[in-house]
Design a protein around this motif. Structure first.
Motif, PDB file in Angstrom:
ATOM      1  N   ASN A 112      91.018 -31.566  57.166  1.00  0.00           N
ATOM      2  CA  ASN A 112      92.400 -31.167  56.912  1.00  0.00           C
ATOM      3  C   ASN A 112      93.024 -32.126  55.890  1.00  0.00           C
ATOM      4  OD1 ASN A 112      95.194 -30.647  57.073  1.00  0.00           O
ATOM      5  ND2 ASN A 112      95.096 -30.147  59.232  1.00  0.00           N
ATOM      6  N   SER A 113      92.963 -31.708  54.577  1.00  0.00           N
ATOM      7  CA  SER A 113      92.105 -30.665  54.067  1.00  0.00           C
ATOM      8  C   SER A 113      91.601 -31.070  52.688  1.00  0.00           C
ATOM      9  CB  SER A 113      92.867 -29.328  53.955  1.00  0.00           C
ATOM     10  OG  SER A 113      93.959 -29.456  53.052  1.00  0.00           O
ATOM     11  N   PHE A 114      91.991 -32.277  52.213  1.00  0.00           N
ATOM     12  CA  PHE A 114      91.605 -32.756  50.886  1.00  0.00           C
ATOM     13  C   PHE A 114      90.114 -33.037  50.858  1.00  0.00           C
ATOM     14  CE2 PHE A 114      91.692 -36.108  47.492  1.00  0.00           C
ATOM     15  CZ  PHE A 114      92.269 -35.350  46.495  1.00  0.00           C
ATOM     16  N   THR A 115      89.451 -32.700  49.741  1.00  0.00           N
ATOM     17  CA  THR A 115      88.027 -32.989  49.599  1.00  0.00           C
ATOM     18  C   THR A 115      87.835 -34.061  48.516  1.00  0.00           C
ATOM     19  OG1 THR A 115      87.822 -31.009  48.197  1.00  0.00           O
ATOM     20  CG2 THR A 115      87.220 -30.800  50.525  1.00  0.00           C
ATOM     21  N   ASP A 116      87.624 -33.666  47.268  1.00  0.00           N
ATOM     22  CA  ASP A 116      87.496 -34.619  46.157  1.00  0.00           C
ATOM     23  C   ASP A 116      86.271 -35.509  46.314  1.00  0.00           C
ATOM     24  OD1 ASP A 116      88.567 -35.136  43.687  1.00  0.00           O
ATOM     25  OD2 ASP A 116      89.861 -36.763  44.350  1.00  0.00           O
ATOM     26  N   PHE A 117      85.123 -34.879  46.552  1.00  0.00           N
ATOM     27  CA  PHE A 117      83.880 -35.608  46.746  1.00  0.00           C
ATOM     28  C   PHE A 117      82.981 -35.582  45.506  1.00  0.00           C
ATOM     29  CE2 PHE A 117      84.535 -33.642  51.181  1.00  0.00           C
ATOM     30  CZ  PHE A 117      85.463 -34.619  51.534  1.00  0.00           C
ATOM     31  N   GLN A 118      83.498 -35.090  44.367  1.00  0.00           N
ATOM     32  CA  GLN A 118      82.778 -35.033  43.094  1.00  0.00           C
ATOM     33  C   GLN A 118      81.735 -33.926  43.029  1.00  0.00           C
ATOM     34  OE1 GLN A 118      84.378 -36.576  40.840  1.00  0.00           O
ATOM     35  NE2 GLN A 118      83.703 -38.677  40.569  1.00  0.00           N
ATOM     36  N   SER A 131      94.362 -26.401  55.706  1.00  0.00           N
ATOM     37  CA  SER A 131      95.553 -27.143  56.123  1.00  0.00           C
ATOM     38  C   SER A 131      95.841 -26.983  57.614  1.00  0.00           C
ATOM     39  CB  SER A 131      96.767 -26.686  55.316  1.00  0.00           C
ATOM     40  OG  SER A 131      96.995 -25.311  55.512  1.00  0.00           O
ATOM     41  N   THR A 132      95.119 -26.106  58.284  1.00  0.00           N
ATOM     42  CA  THR A 132      95.288 -25.936  59.732  1.00  0.00           C
ATOM     43  C   THR A 132      94.066 -26.416  60.516  1.00  0.00           C
ATOM     44  OG1 THR A 132      94.479 -23.652  59.597  1.00  0.00           O
ATOM     45  CG2 THR A 132      96.862 -23.985  59.444  1.00  0.00           C
ATOM     46  N   ALA A 133      93.099 -27.006  59.839  1.00  0.00           N
ATOM     47  CA  ALA A 133      91.875 -27.459  60.510  1.00  0.00           C
ATOM     48  C   ALA A 133      92.209 -28.521  61.562  1.00  0.00           C
ATOM     49  CB  ALA A 133      90.890 -28.005  59.487  1.00  0.00           C
ATOM     50  N   HIS A 134      91.600 -28.397  62.724  1.00  0.00           N
ATOM     51  CA  HIS A 134      91.930 -29.302  63.835  1.00  0.00           C
ATOM     52  C   HIS A 134      90.862 -29.163  64.908  1.00  0.00           C
ATOM     53  CE1 HIS A 134      94.348 -31.405  66.861  1.00  0.00           C
ATOM     54  NE2 HIS A 134      95.267 -31.632  65.951  1.00  0.00           N
ATOM     55  N   TRP A 135      90.627 -30.252  65.640  1.00  0.00           N
ATOM     56  CA  TRP A 135      89.659 -30.169  66.739  1.00  0.00           C
ATOM     57  C   TRP A 135      90.102 -29.161  67.800  1.00  0.00           C
ATOM     58  CZ3 TRP A 135      92.734 -34.768  66.546  1.00  0.00           C
ATOM     59  CH2 TRP A 135      93.634 -34.916  67.599  1.00  0.00           C
ATOM     60  N   ARG A 136      91.400 -28.905  67.877  1.00  0.00           N
ATOM     61  CA  ARG A 136      91.905 -27.984  68.889  1.00  0.00           C
ATOM     62  C   ARG A 136      91.446 -26.539  68.658  1.00  0.00           C
ATOM     63  NH1 ARG A 136      98.152 -30.286  69.499  1.00  0.00           N
ATOM     64  NH2 ARG A 136      97.637 -31.937  71.012  1.00  0.00           N
ATOM     65  N   ASN A 137      90.940 -26.262  67.473  1.00  0.00           N
ATOM     66  CA  ASN A 137      90.506 -24.901  67.157  1.00  0.00           C
ATOM     67  C   ASN A 137      89.043 -24.642  67.497  1.00  0.00           C
ATOM     68  OD1 ASN A 137      93.075 -24.484  66.089  1.00  0.00           O
ATOM     69  ND2 ASN A 137      92.444 -25.130  64.040  1.00  0.00           N
ATOM     70  N   ARG A 138      88.355 -25.622  68.060  1.00  0.00           N
ATOM     71  CA  ARG A 138      86.935 -25.407  68.349  1.00  0.00           C
ATOM     72  C   ARG A 138      86.788 -24.347  69.444  1.00  0.00           C
ATOM     73  NH1 ARG A 138      88.649 -29.872  71.027  1.00  0.00           N
ATOM     74  NH2 ARG A 138      87.569 -30.633  72.911  1.00  0.00           N
ATOM     75  N   PRO A 139      85.748 -23.542  69.371  1.00  0.00           N
ATOM     76  CA  PRO A 139      85.618 -22.407  70.290  1.00  0.00           C
ATOM     77  C   PRO A 139      85.363 -22.799  71.739  1.00  0.00           C
ATOM     78  CG  PRO A 139      83.691 -22.590  68.873  1.00  0.00           C
ATOM     79  CD  PRO A 139      84.699 -23.546  68.343  1.00  0.00           C
ATOM     80  N   ASP A 140      84.789 -23.972  71.953  1.00  0.00           N
ATOM     81  CA  ASP A 140      84.478 -24.432  73.307  1.00  0.00           C
ATOM     82  C   ASP A 140      85.060 -25.835  73.473  1.00  0.00           C
ATOM     83  OD1 ASP A 140      83.386 -25.434  75.648  1.00  0.00           O
ATOM     84  OD2 ASP A 140      81.395 -24.608  75.295  1.00  0.00           O
ATOM     85  N   PRO A 141      85.950 -26.057  74.429  1.00  0.00           N
ATOM     86  CA  PRO A 141      86.571 -27.383  74.566  1.00  0.00           C
ATOM     87  C   PRO A 141      85.583 -28.486  74.925  1.00  0.00           C
ATOM     88  CG  PRO A 141      87.143 -25.976  76.436  1.00  0.00           C
ATOM     89  CD  PRO A 141      86.471 -25.095  75.423  1.00  0.00           C
ATOM     90  N   ALA A 148      88.342 -34.666  60.379  1.00  0.00           N
ATOM     91  CA  ALA A 148      88.865 -35.550  59.338  1.00  0.00           C
ATOM     92  C   ALA A 148      90.260 -35.087  58.931  1.00  0.00           C
ATOM     93  CB  ALA A 148      87.929 -35.549  58.132  1.00  0.00           C
ATOM     94  N   PHE A 149      91.170 -36.048  58.844  1.00  0.00           N
ATOM     95  CA  PHE A 149      92.532 -35.773  58.401  1.00  0.00           C
ATOM     96  C   PHE A 149      92.819 -36.674  57.202  1.00  0.00           C
ATOM     97  CE2 PHE A 149      92.290 -34.698  62.837  1.00  0.00           C
ATOM     98  CZ  PHE A 149      93.011 -33.517  62.938  1.00  0.00           C
ATOM     99  N   HIS A 150      93.182 -36.062  56.082  1.00  0.00           N
ATOM    100  CA  HIS A 150      93.400 -36.817  54.849  1.00  0.00           C
ATOM    101  C   HIS A 150      94.862 -36.683  54.439  1.00  0.00           C
ATOM    102  CE1 HIS A 150      89.106 -37.397  54.497  1.00  0.00           C
ATOM    103  NE2 HIS A 150      88.909 -36.103  54.587  1.00  0.00           N
ATOM    104  N   GLY A 151      95.620 -37.761  54.592  1.00  0.00           N
ATOM    105  CA  GLY A 151      97.042 -37.730  54.261  1.00  0.00           C
ATOM    106  C   GLY A 151      97.288 -38.071  52.802  1.00  0.00           C
ATOM    107  N   MET A 152      98.264 -37.407  52.216  1.00  0.00           N
ATOM    108  CA  MET A 152      98.595 -37.604  50.793  1.00  0.00           C
ATOM    109  C   MET A 152      99.863 -38.426  50.587  1.00  0.00           C
ATOM    110  SD  MET A 152      96.315 -36.049  48.837  1.00  0.00           S
ATOM    111  CE  MET A 152      97.168 -35.744  47.283  1.00  0.00           C
TER     112      MET A 152
END
Length: 554
Positions: A112-118, A131-141, A148-152
């Motif tokens: 969530n959600s910046f990459t920039d890995f070349q 921008s909504t990626a989160h561990w809470r969205n995994r199908p099985d708890p 990964a969270f990348h703040g700007m």
């Protein structure tokens, strides 16, 4: 299958929290990093108190894309071709982005959600990169996760926002937490002007805002009952977004905050003083989770699956500066516990060459203005006095071929000892270490970039990834690809309207190309009900993706 799941449940979760463009300007580094006492960072201070603070952590490059490529591959940028800012490299076939190893082991991986890995990030890397990626969205708890969270918010561009935009960006920084420009701990290589004092105070306010964001993520772990089973890692990509820091291969360009909390494994209040590359995070995370470390990775694991710190340590840490946008350059640096050595391959060029993007920033413009005023003084027959000799060196037309600094006696790197006979032994040791490093890993910065691009993309065309060979067996759908280094993805989602163009930033930073489908990483035979249709495709970093293969289970 049950045994595999039980094994996975014992695997720690991982949360990476990263930010842009800061040094260890956090309260927890008070007395370790000059000026850290100015900071207001209660959440990160608490995180450090609950785990390990690394006092000597360094980026592999003083600018974002090369530095992030090292972190996400575990490899030196100069060895895999990711050293220029920016590029789209074709790394050796064995190189993959770190989350793929975790997906292969059954982790749910998000960004969530910046990459920039070349490289263009293939959809096999993350389960969700948005921008909504989160561990809470995994199908099985019960599924372990790498999130990964990348703040700007601390990116250099935020320092120079207009008043209204800056107030909105730092809306969680209360009046009592605002930093006073008159108290800004400016290093001696900056002119003491209102522009620099304001920039430093704003930089610090942004760090406080970022600290609030970190606190929110940590609170979510607590709310979900996951804090005790999760390794939390906080890091910055490289140094502060001001001259002689970001883009410079000096201490302020490469020195990073690095904090790791792992309850029950790493004791609280741990302080580590060994030399660390942020590149070491890739093998460290694999080791901590009991996963094999690929032989091609250059980093070393900092601790093992029990949180025990490794006896294997870096004698030296290395860094590189190469093309910075349109500014052609090449410098290499090595540091031991006391000294930093820098070699400039183009000493006739300024460390502050014209570069369109940062040249519009206020601190860069201030240096330019003061240098212009000094030129006018010279033109009138007057000795210049707007800058000190040290400050003048930042914007000077050239620089020494070699630099050497005693970082214990001189943490701001103010006195170049390269020609001091008393430091001849240190010079020779670090020269030799740098040469040995280049010989051992190779240095693609020595290859003209246009020649490198032609090798990667003959005639300007991406090499194709071979179409996967797909077959149905008694065990399910099996797939393989003859292109070395290719990863295979599969999906139940049928083709839609084609690729959706990302934002300009997403395109330049290599965000996954969005076709609206959920791609799974192929790790073994895929089973499904009879009549189910699947699509299979392969990706190789730096190559054109393969054509798709559609197949129906029967």
């Amino acid at each position: 299958m049950k045994a595999d799941k039980e094994l996975l449940l014992k695997s720690p979760n991982i949360v990476w929290i990263s930010t842009h463009d800061i040094n260890p300007d956090l309260g927890c580094y008070r007395g370790v990093w000059p000026g850290a006492e100015y900071a207001t960072t209660p959440n990160l201070d608490r995180l450090a108190a609950e785990g390990a603070r690394f006092d000597n952590a360094f980026a592999s490059a003083p600018v974002c894309a090369p530095a992030r490529s090292a972190i996400m591959t575990g490899c030196f940028p100069t060895a895999i071709g990711t050293m220029h800012m920016r590029t789209k490299a074709v790394p050796p076939p064995e190189v993959r982005l770190l989350p793929e190893y975790f997906r292969q082991a059954g982790y749910y991986c998000t960004n969530n959600s910046f990459t920039d890995f070349q490289v263009v990030t293939p959809p096999t890397t993350f389960d969700d990169c948005s921008s909504t990626a989160h561990w809470r969205n995994r199908p099985d708890p019960e599924t372990p996760f790498f999130a990964a969270f990348h703040g700007m918010v601390t990116h250099e561009s935020r320092i120079y926002l207009d008043e209204e935009a800056f107030a909105e960006t730092t809306r969680n920084v209360g009046s009592g937490a605002r930093h006073n420009p008159n108290e800004a701990p400016l290093p001696p290589y900056y002119p003491d002007t209102p522009v620099f004092r304001r920039a430093w105070a704003r930089y610090s306010d942004l760090i406080t805002e970022m600290d609030h964001w970190v606190g929110d993520i940590l609170a979510q772990l607590e709310e979900d009952g996951l804090a005790e089973s999760t390794i939390v890692v906080f890091w910055s990509d490289h140094g502060r977004g001001m001259p002689r820091a970001k883009r410079w291969p000096n201490e302020a360009g490469l020195r990073e905050p690095l904090i790791v909390r792992w309850p029950g494994a790493i004791p609280p209040e741990t302080v580590r003083t060994e030399l660390v590359h942020t590149m070491d995070l890739a093998p460290t995370m694999l080791k901590a989770c009991g996963l094999p470390i690929p032989a091609h990775m250059h980093g070393i694991p900092l601790f093992n699956g029990n949180g025990e710190f490794s006896g294997q340590q870096n004698d030296f840490v290395f860094g590189s500066r190469d093309r910075m946008d349109e500014a052609e350059d090449m410098s290499r640096t090595v540091r031991d516990a006391r000294h930093r050595y820098i070699r400039h391959y183009h000493p006739d060029r300024s460390g502050m060459q014209h570069t369109q993007y940062p040249d519009h920033l206020e601190t860069w413009a201030e240096f330019r203005e003061l240098a212009a005023e000094e030129a006018n003084q010279l033109g009138s027959g007057t000795l210049p006095n707007r800058l000190t000799e040290l400050q003048r060196s930042v914007v000077a037309a050239g620089r020494p071929q070699e630099e050497l600094y005693d970082l214990i006696a001189d943490p701001h790197e103010t006195v170049n000892l390269a020609e001091d006979p008393a430091h001849g032994a240190a010079m020779q040791q670090l020269r030799s270490a740098l040469a040995d490093w280049q010989d051992r890993y190779g240095d693609l910065g020595l290859v003209p970039e246009r020649k490198l691009i032609e090798q990667w993309r003959p005639g300007g065309r991406l090499r194709p990834t071979d179409v996967p060979d797909v077959s149905l067996t008694s065990g399910g759908l099996e797939a393989k690809c003859s292109t070395a280094g290719a990863s295979i993805g599969w999906t139940f989602d049928p083709p839609g309207d084609g690729m959706k163009a990302g934002s300009p930033l997403e395109q330049v930073s290599g965000a996954p190309q969005n076709d609206g489908r959920q791609w799974n990483l192929y790790t073994g035979p895929v089973t499904a009900e009879e009549g189910t249709r699947l699509w299979v495709r392969a990706w190789r970093l730096g190559f054109e993706p393969s054509d798709e293969v559609a197949i129906t289970i029967n």
